[in-house]
Design a protein around this motif. Structure first.
Motif, PDB file in Angstrom:
ATOM      1  N   TRP A   1       0.814  -1.218   0.000  1.00  0.00           N
ATOM      2  CA  TRP A   1       0.000   0.000   0.000  1.00  0.00           C
ATOM      3  C   TRP A   1       0.852   1.275   0.000  1.00  0.00           C
ATOM      4  O   TRP A   1       0.405   2.337  -0.435  1.00  0.00           O
ATOM      5  CB  TRP A   1      -0.916   0.021   1.235  1.00  0.00           C
ATOM      6  CG  TRP A   1      -0.173  -0.123   2.537  1.00  0.00           C
ATOM      7  CD1 TRP A   1       0.067  -1.273   3.214  1.00  0.00           C
ATOM      8  CD2 TRP A   1       0.444   0.923   3.300  1.00  0.00           C
ATOM      9  NE1 TRP A   1       0.789  -1.030   4.366  1.00  0.00           N
ATOM     10  CE2 TRP A   1       1.034   0.311   4.441  1.00  0.00           C
ATOM     11  CE3 TRP A   1       0.553   2.308   3.142  1.00  0.00           C
ATOM     12  CZ2 TRP A   1       1.719   1.049   5.405  1.00  0.00           C
ATOM     13  CZ3 TRP A   1       1.239   3.038   4.104  1.00  0.00           C
ATOM     14  CH2 TRP A   1       1.815   2.410   5.222  1.00  0.00           C
ATOM     15  N   ALA A   2       2.111   1.146   0.460  1.00  0.00           N
ATOM     16  CA  ALA A   2       2.968   2.326   0.600  1.00  0.00           C
ATOM     17  C   ALA A   2       3.604   2.760  -0.720  1.00  0.00           C
ATOM     18  O   ALA A   2       4.309   3.772  -0.759  1.00  0.00           O
ATOM     19  CB  ALA A   2       4.058   2.058   1.638  1.00  0.00           C
ATOM     20  N   ARG A   3       3.360   2.005  -1.806  1.00  0.00           N
ATOM     21  CA  ARG A   3       3.933   2.394  -3.100  1.00  0.00           C
ATOM     22  C   ARG A   3       3.453   3.765  -3.555  1.00  0.00           C
ATOM     23  O   ARG A   3       4.100   4.434  -4.351  1.00  0.00           O
ATOM     24  CB  ARG A   3       3.581   1.347  -4.159  1.00  0.00           C
ATOM     25  CG  ARG A   3       4.381   0.055  -4.018  1.00  0.00           C
ATOM     26  CD  ARG A   3       3.965  -0.964  -5.057  1.00  0.00           C
ATOM     27  NE  ARG A   3       4.732  -2.194  -4.932  1.00  0.00           N
ATOM     28  CZ  ARG A   3       4.443  -3.328  -5.564  1.00  0.00           C
ATOM     29  NH1 ARG A   3       3.385  -3.372  -6.372  1.00  0.00           N
ATOM     30  NH2 ARG A   3       5.179  -4.397  -5.399  1.00  0.00           N
ATOM     31  N   ARG A   4       2.291   4.183  -3.039  1.00  0.00           N
ATOM     32  CA  ARG A   4       1.771   5.507  -3.419  1.00  0.00           C
ATOM     33  C   ARG A   4       2.701   6.623  -2.951  1.00  0.00           C
ATOM     34  O   ARG A   4       2.621   7.754  -3.438  1.00  0.00           O
ATOM     35  CB  ARG A   4       0.375   5.703  -2.818  1.00  0.00           C
ATOM     36  CG  ARG A   4       0.351   5.878  -1.307  1.00  0.00           C
ATOM     37  CD  ARG A   4      -1.041   5.874  -0.721  1.00  0.00           C
ATOM     38  NE  ARG A   4      -1.567   4.522  -0.702  1.00  0.00           N
ATOM     39  CZ  ARG A   4      -2.704   4.200  -0.099  1.00  0.00           C
ATOM     40  NH1 ARG A   4      -3.429   5.125   0.509  1.00  0.00           N
ATOM     41  NH2 ARG A   4      -3.122   2.951  -0.094  1.00  0.00           N
ATOM     42  N   PHE A   5       3.586   6.297  -1.999  1.00  0.00           N
ATOM     43  CA  PHE A   5       4.535   7.277  -1.483  1.00  0.00           C
ATOM     44  C   PHE A   5       5.936   7.100  -2.090  1.00  0.00           C
ATOM     45  O   PHE A   5       6.891   7.719  -1.634  1.00  0.00           O
ATOM     46  CB  PHE A   5       4.617   7.177   0.041  1.00  0.00           C
ATOM     47  CG  PHE A   5       3.296   7.344   0.721  1.00  0.00           C
ATOM     48  CD1 PHE A   5       2.653   8.572   0.718  1.00  0.00           C
ATOM     49  CD2 PHE A   5       2.686   6.266   1.341  1.00  0.00           C
ATOM     50  CE1 PHE A   5       1.422   8.731   1.332  1.00  0.00           C
ATOM     51  CE2 PHE A   5       1.458   6.408   1.966  1.00  0.00           C
ATOM     52  CZ  PHE A   5       0.820   7.650   1.960  1.00  0.00           C
ATOM     53  N   GLY A   6       6.048   6.242  -3.087  1.00  0.00           N
ATOM     54  CA  GLY A   6       7.328   6.003  -3.738  1.00  0.00           C
ATOM     55  C   GLY A   6       7.596   4.519  -3.870  1.00  0.00           C
ATOM     56  O   GLY A   6       7.207   3.735  -2.995  1.00  0.00           O
ATOM     57  N   SER A   7       8.256   4.128  -4.963  1.00  0.00           N
ATOM     58  CA  SER A   7       8.451   2.702  -5.245  1.00  0.00           C
ATOM     59  C   SER A   7       9.306   1.994  -4.196  1.00  0.00           C
ATOM     60  O   SER A   7       9.187   0.776  -4.010  1.00  0.00           O
ATOM     61  CB  SER A   7       9.089   2.534  -6.632  1.00  0.00           C
ATOM     62  OG  SER A   7      10.361   3.168  -6.676  1.00  0.00           O
ATOM     63  N   LYS A   8      10.167   2.742  -3.491  1.00  0.00           N
ATOM     64  CA  LYS A   8      11.050   2.122  -2.505  1.00  0.00           C
ATOM     65  C   LYS A   8      10.460   2.121  -1.096  1.00  0.00           C
ATOM     66  O   LYS A   8      11.064   1.572  -0.174  1.00  0.00           O
ATOM     67  CB  LYS A   8      12.400   2.833  -2.493  1.00  0.00           C
ATOM     68  CG  LYS A   8      13.224   2.606  -3.759  1.00  0.00           C
ATOM     69  CD  LYS A   8      14.629   3.132  -3.618  1.00  0.00           C
ATOM     70  CE  LYS A   8      15.461   2.808  -4.861  1.00  0.00           C
ATOM     71  NZ  LYS A   8      16.858   3.295  -4.730  1.00  0.00           N
ATOM     72  N   MET A   9       9.293   2.740  -0.933  1.00  0.00           N
ATOM     73  CA  MET A   9       8.739   2.849   0.413  1.00  0.00           C
ATOM     74  C   MET A   9       8.402   1.492   1.036  1.00  0.00           C
ATOM     75  O   MET A   9       8.667   1.280   2.233  1.00  0.00           O
ATOM     76  CB  MET A   9       7.503   3.744   0.397  1.00  0.00           C
ATOM     77  CG  MET A   9       6.989   4.080   1.792  1.00  0.00           C
ATOM     78  SD  MET A   9       8.249   4.858   2.860  1.00  0.00           S
ATOM     79  CE  MET A   9       8.435   6.433   2.034  1.00  0.00           C
ATOM     80  N   PRO A  10       7.837   0.503   0.295  1.00  0.00           N
ATOM     81  CA  PRO A  10       7.607  -0.808   0.924  1.00  0.00           C
ATOM     82  C   PRO A  10       8.893  -1.438   1.455  1.00  0.00           C
ATOM     83  O   PRO A  10       8.896  -2.033   2.545  1.00  0.00           O
ATOM     84  CB  PRO A  10       7.002  -1.633  -0.220  1.00  0.00           C
ATOM     85  CG  PRO A  10       6.353  -0.626  -1.097  1.00  0.00           C
ATOM     86  CD  PRO A  10       7.262   0.562  -1.055  1.00  0.00           C
ATOM     87  N   TYR A  11       9.982  -1.306   0.687  1.00  0.00           N
ATOM     88  CA  TYR A  11      11.269  -1.836   1.146  1.00  0.00           C
ATOM     89  C   TYR A  11      11.726  -1.123   2.410  1.00  0.00           C
ATOM     90  O   TYR A  11      12.162  -1.759   3.377  1.00  0.00           O
ATOM     91  CB  TYR A  11      12.327  -1.686   0.053  1.00  0.00           C
ATOM     92  CG  TYR A  11      13.712  -2.062   0.504  1.00  0.00           C
ATOM     93  CD1 TYR A  11      14.138  -3.388   0.495  1.00  0.00           C
ATOM     94  CD2 TYR A  11      14.595  -1.097   0.983  1.00  0.00           C
ATOM     95  CE1 TYR A  11      15.404  -3.746   0.935  1.00  0.00           C
ATOM     96  CE2 TYR A  11      15.867  -1.442   1.430  1.00  0.00           C
ATOM     97  CZ  TYR A  11      16.265  -2.767   1.406  1.00  0.00           C
ATOM     98  OH  TYR A  11      17.514  -3.114   1.857  1.00  0.00           O
TER      99      TYR A  11
END
Length: 299
Positions: free
Chosen positions: A156-166
């Motif tokens: 779900w955190a991809r909306r804040f940037g592609s690296k945010m889930p990592y």
């Protein structure tokens, strides 16, 4: 006649465009070609295996990242009539860095008309006694596998940037702790110790640019095992930059290097095993040099 099969991960950037370019080149040259799109996780294995079972001389071009490549490897392993390559359209594209990086693999004209083949080693990954899965690049146990497994919770955190889930998964792993007890067996040696990361390297780079073992050669008939001792968070922050840049030889206080053909990792507490970026729960994982070879297409 050789059949050219273009297998597309529809989520990979420009994958469909490049596959159609490849099919157009084949049509112009009078070559047998087909484009097939993988619609779900694991379908690339099925697509490649079904084509391989026809017995035709087959060249497979998989359009996607390292996960797509792993599925194609699992589909064609053991079939001598199949040659495989990756057209790197994914996020990491780490395996092709062994051969000069992704750009040279994106020239479809060259890949189809003037490429060459090399024979590469594969790995067998047996988890909890199940039938081995194939891998070609890097497998691991420990903190990095935990981070990879945890990323699914933070999609779900991809909306804040592609690296945010990592980043969120990494923060969670650091909070939980970065070392645990494992029993590790290789050769005649058995270790019961705390480890942070255990890697089995056939390739050199994983995790989107983490250069674990620049000395690894996927064609030399051996694997490189790196055992990172159980270290604390502050020590990790001090050494991770050098480790990520391939300087493990400067870190002999913390990292043990052993070449070999097989390593077994087990723990009383379930853990995650990373297999070319695909993560599986395990109680015991055995990583070994596979008797199967891979005909890999190079530009």
């Amino acid at each position: 006649m050789t059949r050219h099969l273009f297998v597309v991960n529809p989520l990979a950037r420009n994958a469909g465009v490049l596959a159609e370019e490849g099919r157009g080149i084949c049509e112009r040259l009078g070559l047998d070609a087909a484009v097939k799109v993988s619609g779900y996780a694991g379908e690339t294995i099925k697509i490649v295996r079904e084509e391989a079972l026809t017995g035709a001389d087959l060249r497979v071009y998989v359009f996607g990242g390292d996960g797509s490549l792993n599925e194609a490897v699992c589909g064609c392993a053991g079939f001598e009539n199949v040659a495989l390559t990756q057209i790197p359209c994914g996020t990491g594209n780490d395996f092709v860095r062994c051969f000069g990086g992704k750009e040279i693999f994106l020239d479809m004209e060259k890949m189809i008309t003037s490429s060459r083949e090399v024979m590469l080693d594969l790995m067998d990954v047996a988890i909890d006694g199940a039938e081995p899965r194939r891998a070609v690049n890097i497998c691991s146990v420990g903190m990095d596998a935990d981070v990879a497994a945890g990323m699914t919770r933070y999609k779900w955190a991809r909306r804040f940037g592609s690296k945010m889930p990592y980043n969120l998964s990494l923060a969670a792993a650091l909070f939980r702790g970065i070392k645990r007890p494992y029993t590790v067996t290789f050769g005649d040696e058995r270790l019961e110790e705390m480890f942070t990361i255990i890697t089995c390297c056939n390739g050199q780079v994983y995790g989107g640019g983490f250069k674990a073992c620049p000395d690894a050669d996927p064609a030399d008939g051996r694997l490189e095992f790196l055992l990172v001792k159980g270290i604390g968070r502050l020590t990790l922050l001090r050494v991770v930059g050098r480790y990520a840049n391939g300087k493990y030889k400067e870190l002999t206080k913390y990292i043990r290097h052993n070449p070999g053909s097989s390593i077994s990792v087990e723990s009383k507490k379930p853990f995650y095993a990373n297999c070319d970026g695909e993560v599986f729960p395990a109680g015991k994982a055995v990583f070994s040099l596979s008797p199967h070879k891979l005909r890999f297409i190079l530009p």
